[in-house]
Design an enzyme around this catalytic site. Structure first.
Site, PDB file in Angstrom:
ATOM      1  N   LEU A 114       0.803  -1.224   0.000  1.00  0.00           N
ATOM      2  CA  LEU A 114       0.000   0.000   0.000  1.00  0.00           C
ATOM      3  C   LEU A 114       0.838   1.278   0.000  1.00  0.00           C
ATOM      4  CD1 LEU A 114      -2.777  -1.048   2.550  1.00  0.00           C
ATOM      5  CD2 LEU A 114      -2.963  -0.899   0.052  1.00  0.00           C
ATOM      6  N   GLU A 173       7.298  -2.912  23.016  1.00  0.00           N
ATOM      7  CA  GLU A 173       6.809  -4.090  23.753  1.00  0.00           C
ATOM      8  C   GLU A 173       7.974  -4.852  24.379  1.00  0.00           C
ATOM      9  OE1 GLU A 173       4.537  -6.352  25.728  1.00  0.00           O
ATOM     10  OE2 GLU A 173       3.482  -5.066  24.306  1.00  0.00           O
ATOM     11  N   GLU A 180       4.984  -9.111  45.657  1.00  0.00           N
ATOM     12  CA  GLU A 180       4.285  -8.151  46.508  1.00  0.00           C
ATOM     13  C   GLU A 180       4.030  -6.852  45.759  1.00  0.00           C
ATOM     14  OE1 GLU A 180       8.634  -7.550  47.057  1.00  0.00           O
ATOM     15  OE2 GLU A 180       7.388  -9.302  47.305  1.00  0.00           O
ATOM     16  N   SER A 240       3.313  -0.055  29.979  1.00  0.00           N
ATOM     17  CA  SER A 240       2.106  -0.364  29.213  1.00  0.00           C
ATOM     18  C   SER A 240       1.630   0.862  28.442  1.00  0.00           C
ATOM     19  CB  SER A 240       1.013  -0.854  30.162  1.00  0.00           C
ATOM     20  OG  SER A 240      -0.158  -1.144  29.465  1.00  0.00           O
TER      21      SER A 240
END
Length: 126
Positions: free
Chosen positions: A53, A74, A90, A103
């Site tokens: 494209l 990532e 913890e 994230s």
């Protein structure tokens, strides 16, 4: 690993070792990170589309590069999460913040990819 003698060029053996370590990192991401696998599958679909494209070399590079950037971010996010998990399960506010920021970085990279594809391809169809 730092260079043994300052900033001298790496010997072929060291380049080989660095390549092996990089491939081990990719393998670890593939085996242990479902998000990485999903994004790699998407790259497998989008890379040929980007090459088909894209109207010229720059467009192809932007379409493909935006998808590769998602994988890079990532990998970095997974590295951050792995280091944090190494210290135990913890809950700690700073650890949670670091994981959330990693994230968020992946999310921003995905927004970048979406915007890149839209800005390049939408004007052709509008």
């Amino acid at each position: 690993m730092a260079d043994e003698y300052g900033h001298l060029p790496r010997r072929p053996g060291r380049v080989y070792k660095a390549t092996i370590w990089s491939l081990q990192g990719l393998r670890a991401a593939w085996l242990h990170e479902s998000s990485f696998r999903l994004e790699a599958y998407l790259l497998g679909v989008l890379a040929p589309l980007a090459l088909w494209l894209g109207g010229n070399g720059l467009e192809r590079a932007m379409l493909l590069g935006s998808c590769l950037l998602v994988l890079v971010v990532e990998l970095l996010n997974s590295a951050i999460e792995t280091v944090i998990e190494r210290f135990g399960p913890e809950r700690h506010e700073l650890a949670g913040r670091a994981k959330d920021m990693g994230s968020a970085a992946v999310f921003v990279a995905m927004l970048n990819a979406g915007a890149t594809w839209a800005l390049i391809l939408l004007p052709r169809w509008v």
